[in-house]
Design a protein around this motif. Structure first.
Motif, PDB file in Angstrom:
ATOM      1  N   VAL A  93       0.842  -1.199   0.000  1.00 29.05           N
ATOM      2  CA  VAL A  93       0.000   0.000   0.000  1.00 29.05           C
ATOM      3  C   VAL A  93       0.875   1.246   0.000  1.00 29.05           C
ATOM      4  O   VAL A  93       1.806   1.359   0.800  1.00 29.05           O
ATOM      5  CB  VAL A  93      -0.937   0.025   1.227  1.00 29.05           C
ATOM      6  CG1 VAL A  93      -1.779   1.300   1.230  1.00 29.05           C
ATOM      7  CG2 VAL A  93      -1.834  -1.204   1.242  1.00 29.05           C
ATOM      8  N   LEU A  94       0.564   2.170  -0.900  1.00 32.31           N
ATOM      9  CA  LEU A  94       1.216   3.478  -0.903  1.00 32.31           C
ATOM     10  C   LEU A  94       0.335   4.456  -0.136  1.00 32.31           C
ATOM     11  O   LEU A  94      -0.838   4.616  -0.443  1.00 32.31           O
ATOM     12  CB  LEU A  94       1.409   3.972  -2.341  1.00 32.31           C
ATOM     13  CG  LEU A  94       1.975   5.387  -2.487  1.00 32.31           C
ATOM     14  CD1 LEU A  94       3.445   5.424  -2.078  1.00 32.31           C
ATOM     15  CD2 LEU A  94       1.809   5.895  -3.930  1.00 32.31           C
TER      16      LEU A  94
ATOM     17  N   ARG B  45      -3.837  -4.681   7.962  1.00 31.86           N
ATOM     18  CA  ARG B  45      -4.497  -5.389   6.868  1.00 31.86           C
ATOM     19  C   ARG B  45      -3.551  -5.885   5.772  1.00 31.86           C
ATOM     20  O   ARG B  45      -3.838  -6.878   5.113  1.00 31.86           O
ATOM     21  CB  ARG B  45      -5.516  -4.459   6.204  1.00 31.86           C
ATOM     22  CG  ARG B  45      -6.695  -4.078   7.069  1.00 31.86           C
ATOM     23  CD  ARG B  45      -7.734  -5.189   7.133  1.00 31.86           C
ATOM     24  NE  ARG B  45      -8.948  -4.735   7.788  1.00 31.86           N
ATOM     25  CZ  ARG B  45     -10.007  -4.253   7.149  1.00 31.86           C
ATOM     26  NH1 ARG B  45      -9.993  -4.167   5.820  1.00 31.86           N
ATOM     27  NH2 ARG B  45     -11.068  -3.866   7.821  1.00 31.86           N
ATOM     28  N   CYS B  46      -2.440  -5.165   5.535  1.00 29.43           N
ATOM     29  CA  CYS B  46      -1.660  -5.407   4.322  1.00 29.43           C
ATOM     30  C   CYS B  46      -0.298  -6.033   4.615  1.00 29.43           C
ATOM     31  O   CYS B  46       0.094  -6.220   5.760  1.00 29.43           O
ATOM     32  CB  CYS B  46      -1.466  -4.098   3.558  1.00 29.43           C
ATOM     33  SG  CYS B  46      -0.417  -2.917   4.400  1.00 29.43           S
ATOM     34  N   LYS B  47       0.402  -6.325   3.547  1.00 25.53           N
ATOM     35  CA  LYS B  47       1.750  -6.889   3.642  1.00 25.53           C
ATOM     36  C   LYS B  47       2.776  -5.810   3.988  1.00 25.53           C
ATOM     37  O   LYS B  47       3.691  -6.040   4.780  1.00 25.53           O
ATOM     38  CB  LYS B  47       2.117  -7.536   2.299  1.00 25.53           C
ATOM     39  CG  LYS B  47       3.519  -8.101   2.219  1.00 25.53           C
ATOM     40  CD  LYS B  47       3.770  -8.665   0.821  1.00 25.53           C
ATOM     41  CE  LYS B  47       5.194  -9.183   0.666  1.00 25.53           C
ATOM     42  NZ  LYS B  47       5.425  -9.695  -0.717  1.00 25.53           N
ATOM     43  N   LYS B  48       2.595  -4.610   3.387  1.00 27.97           N
ATOM     44  CA  LYS B  48       3.577  -3.539   3.578  1.00 27.97           C
ATOM     45  C   LYS B  48       2.935  -2.199   3.268  1.00 27.97           C
ATOM     46  O   LYS B  48       2.089  -2.092   2.389  1.00 27.97           O
ATOM     47  CB  LYS B  48       4.778  -3.766   2.640  1.00 27.97           C
ATOM     48  CG  LYS B  48       5.885  -2.726   2.745  1.00 27.97           C
ATOM     49  CD  LYS B  48       7.010  -3.051   1.751  1.00 27.97           C
ATOM     50  CE  LYS B  48       8.138  -2.038   1.860  1.00 27.97           C
ATOM     51  NZ  LYS B  48       9.247  -2.340   0.900  1.00 27.97           N
ATOM     52  N   VAL B  49       3.355  -1.160   4.003  1.00 34.41           N
ATOM     53  CA  VAL B  49       2.954   0.216   3.717  1.00 34.41           C
ATOM     54  C   VAL B  49       4.201   1.012   3.352  1.00 34.41           C
ATOM     55  O   VAL B  49       5.196   0.989   4.084  1.00 34.41           O
ATOM     56  CB  VAL B  49       2.252   0.883   4.920  1.00 34.41           C
ATOM     57  CG1 VAL B  49       2.058   2.387   4.654  1.00 34.41           C
ATOM     58  CG2 VAL B  49       0.907   0.232   5.192  1.00 34.41           C
TER      59      VAL B  49
ATOM     60  N   TYR C  83       4.546  -4.293  13.597  1.00 28.91           N
ATOM     61  CA  TYR C  83       4.451  -3.676  12.268  1.00 28.91           C
ATOM     62  C   TYR C  83       5.723  -2.934  11.860  1.00 28.91           C
ATOM     63  O   TYR C  83       5.793  -2.372  10.771  1.00 28.91           O
ATOM     64  CB  TYR C  83       3.273  -2.692  12.239  1.00 28.91           C
ATOM     65  CG  TYR C  83       1.978  -3.307  12.683  1.00 28.91           C
ATOM     66  CD1 TYR C  83       1.429  -4.398  12.017  1.00 28.91           C
ATOM     67  CD2 TYR C  83       1.293  -2.805  13.791  1.00 28.91           C
ATOM     68  CE1 TYR C  83       0.238  -4.978  12.434  1.00 28.91           C
ATOM     69  CE2 TYR C  83       0.100  -3.363  14.212  1.00 28.91           C
ATOM     70  CZ  TYR C  83      -0.422  -4.448  13.534  1.00 28.91           C
ATOM     71  OH  TYR C  83      -1.599  -5.006  13.948  1.00 28.91           O
ATOM     72  N   GLN C  84       6.719  -2.933  12.733  1.00 24.03           N
ATOM     73  CA  GLN C  84       7.923  -2.146  12.476  1.00 24.03           C
ATOM     74  C   GLN C  84       8.572  -2.477  11.125  1.00 24.03           C
ATOM     75  O   GLN C  84       8.979  -1.584  10.387  1.00 24.03           O
ATOM     76  CB  GLN C  84       8.932  -2.348  13.610  1.00 24.03           C
ATOM     77  CG  GLN C  84      10.181  -1.475  13.497  1.00 24.03           C
ATOM     78  CD  GLN C  84      11.044  -1.563  14.760  1.00 24.03           C
ATOM     79  OE1 GLN C  84      10.600  -2.065  15.797  1.00 24.03           O
ATOM     80  NE2 GLN C  84      12.266  -1.087  14.664  1.00 24.03           N
ATOM     81  N   ASN C  85       8.641  -3.757  10.801  1.00 28.14           N
ATOM     82  CA  ASN C  85       9.300  -4.174   9.557  1.00 28.14           C
ATOM     83  C   ASN C  85       8.382  -4.117   8.337  1.00 28.14           C
ATOM     84  O   ASN C  85       8.814  -4.375   7.214  1.00 28.14           O
ATOM     85  CB  ASN C  85       9.862  -5.590   9.709  1.00 28.14           C
ATOM     86  CG  ASN C  85      10.968  -5.660  10.742  1.00 28.14           C
ATOM     87  OD1 ASN C  85      11.717  -4.689  10.927  1.00 28.14           O
ATOM     88  ND2 ASN C  85      11.060  -6.787  11.452  1.00 28.14           N
ATOM     89  N   GLN C  86       7.109  -3.778   8.576  1.00 30.01           N
ATOM     90  CA  GLN C  86       6.158  -3.682   7.464  1.00 30.01           C
ATOM     91  C   GLN C  86       6.055  -2.263   6.914  1.00 30.01           C
ATOM     92  O   GLN C  86       5.392  -2.047   5.895  1.00 30.01           O
ATOM     93  CB  GLN C  86       4.754  -4.119   7.906  1.00 30.01           C
ATOM     94  CG  GLN C  86       4.617  -5.597   8.205  1.00 30.01           C
ATOM     95  CD  GLN C  86       3.234  -5.906   8.738  1.00 30.01           C
ATOM     96  OE1 GLN C  86       3.079  -6.522   9.806  1.00 30.01           O
ATOM     97  NE2 GLN C  86       2.204  -5.481   8.018  1.00 30.01           N
TER      98      GLN C  86
ATOM     99  N   ILE D 114      -2.043  -0.703  -4.266  1.00 23.90           N
ATOM    100  CA  ILE D 114      -3.157   0.208  -4.012  1.00 23.90           C
ATOM    101  C   ILE D 114      -2.631   1.426  -3.265  1.00 23.90           C
ATOM    102  O   ILE D 114      -1.689   1.323  -2.475  1.00 23.90           O
ATOM    103  CB  ILE D 114      -4.275  -0.502  -3.202  1.00 23.90           C
ATOM    104  CG1 ILE D 114      -5.521   0.365  -3.103  1.00 23.90           C
ATOM    105  CG2 ILE D 114      -3.788  -0.944  -1.835  1.00 23.90           C
ATOM    106  CD1 ILE D 114      -6.749  -0.383  -2.588  1.00 23.90           C
ATOM    107  N   CYS D 115      -3.222   2.569  -3.546  1.00 29.25           N
ATOM    108  CA  CYS D 115      -2.867   3.814  -2.850  1.00 29.25           C
ATOM    109  C   CYS D 115      -4.039   4.213  -1.966  1.00 29.25           C
ATOM    110  O   CYS D 115      -5.189   4.245  -2.422  1.00 29.25           O
ATOM    111  CB  CYS D 115      -2.555   4.908  -3.862  1.00 29.25           C
ATOM    112  SG  CYS D 115      -2.268   6.547  -3.128  1.00 29.25           S
ATOM    113  N   VAL D 116      -3.750   4.489  -0.700  1.00 25.69           N
ATOM    114  CA  VAL D 116      -4.773   4.978   0.232  1.00 25.69           C
ATOM    115  C   VAL D 116      -4.187   6.210   0.908  1.00 25.69           C
ATOM    116  O   VAL D 116      -3.142   6.121   1.541  1.00 25.69           O
ATOM    117  CB  VAL D 116      -5.139   3.912   1.286  1.00 25.69           C
ATOM    118  CG1 VAL D 116      -6.275   4.428   2.175  1.00 25.69           C
ATOM    119  CG2 VAL D 116      -5.548   2.607   0.620  1.00 25.69           C
ATOM    120  N   ALA D 117      -4.865   7.361   0.764  1.00 30.12           N
ATOM    121  CA  ALA D 117      -4.206   8.583   1.232  1.00 30.12           C
ATOM    122  C   ALA D 117      -5.182   9.697   1.559  1.00 30.12           C
ATOM    123  O   ALA D 117      -6.233   9.829   0.931  1.00 30.12           O
ATOM    124  CB  ALA D 117      -3.223   9.066   0.168  1.00 30.12           C
ATOM    125  N   ASN D 118      -4.800  10.494   2.545  1.00 21.25           N
ATOM    126  CA  ASN D 118      -5.432  11.767   2.867  1.00 21.25           C
ATOM    127  C   ASN D 118      -4.414  12.826   2.477  1.00 21.25           C
ATOM    128  O   ASN D 118      -3.488  13.110   3.215  1.00 21.25           O
ATOM    129  CB  ASN D 118      -5.762  11.828   4.367  1.00 21.25           C
ATOM    130  CG  ASN D 118      -6.223  13.197   4.810  1.00 21.25           C
ATOM    131  OD1 ASN D 118      -6.739  13.982   4.023  1.00 21.25           O
ATOM    132  ND2 ASN D 118      -5.998  13.516   6.091  1.00 21.25           N
TER     133      ASN D 118
END
Length: 369
Positions: free
Chosen positions: A57-58, A74-78, A100-103, A121-125
């Motif tokens: 996720v971006l 929810r995801c593998k990586k942000v 989640y530190q390594n994600q 996928i991109c999720v952003a404010n």
């Protein structure tokens, strides 16, 4: 004395809270720093995004990480892109010592200047002042991503999803919807942010069309700019403009060679959306210089015939002045007549109308490059 200190401490905390502070951080409205504080809205955005456990996720402008932490669940990586070093530090601290530190990967930089890595996928404010250029930067990104779920200023979001005949229908809507499917997901009131902005917001889902449409997008953009130069004028009136006709006739001699060189594929897509993004940035800068405050209405109709000509060919309208031959003028109007669009207005035309018009112009040897 201790009572005075306590009172002073409460006053400082209240002042910081009033300024929109979080963990000692003061948010800057001028930089578009409005942190989404309502956990129900945050959760709703993550749910509607449809994030999968295998997704990269971006996130753009993560701020203090309220949305980031939910995404990490929810995801593998942000991959979070953040310009403010204070937010980078806060986000780093927030995940330190957690599962989640390594994600989490943080890119410290300006999202409009950094090369974006692969993401699903991109999720952003996002900061609202970069809404248009950022949207087109994402649409030019390759490899193609599945979707982007982005928080925009409400009025800008309505322009993105507007259909022909809507008051908000503009070149922004036409260009975006050619490249992607766009859907309005939910409206978010200003009081869900800290500090609250002056406007309401909306979340929009953008799904890039993959493969991209089989059209030369540089030509598409040139045509649409002319049509939306005055979106409530008839196409007949717009294409009778002397400067517009003169420029098109100048293009006529070289367009065939350029058209043969263009393959209508990936190169055209990237070049076209990059130009759209650069146009939006230039218009934002011009608006700011004029005291307009950087309106999000970057791709609305232009300001006159000179703008239409410059838009059609890129470059100074004053240097493009001339007069088209009567024969060429008749050829252009005959194309409009044959397409059945001579008396139509851009504000009422669909994607299919514009695509059909471009194809008819091209068949007549008239190109918009």
């Amino acid at each position: 004395m201790s009572g005075l200190r306590a009172a002073g401490g409460v006053a400082k905390k209240s002042a910081k809270k009033a300024a929109g502070g979080f963990s000692g951080i003061e948010f800057h409205k001028s930089k578009g720093q409005h942190i989404l504080k309502n956990p129900l809205v945050v959760q709703s955005i993550v749910d509607k995004a449809g994030v999968k456990s295998t997704d990269v996720v971006l996130e753009i402008g993560p701020g203090t990480g309220n949305l980031t932490m939910k995404l990490l669940e929810r995801c593998k990586k942000v991959i979070a892109v953040e310009l403010d070093p204070r937010m980078v530090l806060e986000l780093t601290r927030r995940v330190q010592g957690t599962p989640y530190q390594n994600q989490l990967q943080i890119i410290h930089g300006d999202v409009m200047k950094v090369a974006l890595p692969y993401f699903d996928i991109c999720v952003a404010n996002i900061p609202y002042q970069i809404s248009s250029p950022l949207t087109f930067k994402l649409l030019s990104h390759r490899p193609c991503f599945r979707a982007a779920v982005i928080m925009y200023q409400h009025e800008f979001a309505m322009r993105l999803v507007a259909k022909a005949g809507d008051p908000s229908y503009s070149r922004l809507a036409v260009n975006t919807q050619l490249l992607a499917r766009v859907h309005h997901l939910l409206k978010v009131g200003r009081n869900n942010f800290r500090p609250p902005p002056k406007v309401d917001s909306s979340v929009v889902r953008i799904e890039p069309r993959n493969p991209p449409p089989p059209v030369n997008l540089l030509e598409w953009d040139g045509l649409v700019r002319i049509c939306f130069g005055r979106k409530n004028k008839t196409l007949g009136a717009l294409f009778r403009q002397g400067n517009t006709l003169a420029l098109l006739e100048q293009n006529y001699a070289v367009a065939q060679a350029l058209h043969r060189a263009a393959d209508g594929g990936e190169v055209d897509l990237v070049a076209a959306v990059n130009r759209m993004a650069m146009d939006a940035e230039a218009q934002l800068a011009a608006a700011a210089a004029a005291g307009g405050g950087g309106s999000d209405d970057e791709m609305e109709e232009g300001g006159g015939e000179d703008e239409e000509v410059a838009a059609a060919g890129g470059g100074s309208a004053r240097k493009r002045r001339g007069k088209a031959s009567e024969g060429f003028k008749e050829q252009v109007l005959e194309v409009l007549e044959r397409s059945g669009l001579l008396e139509r207005r851009a504000s009422k035309m669909s994607q299919d109308d514009f695509l059909g018009l471009l194809a008819t112009f091209n068949q007549a040897g008239i190109h918009f490059v």
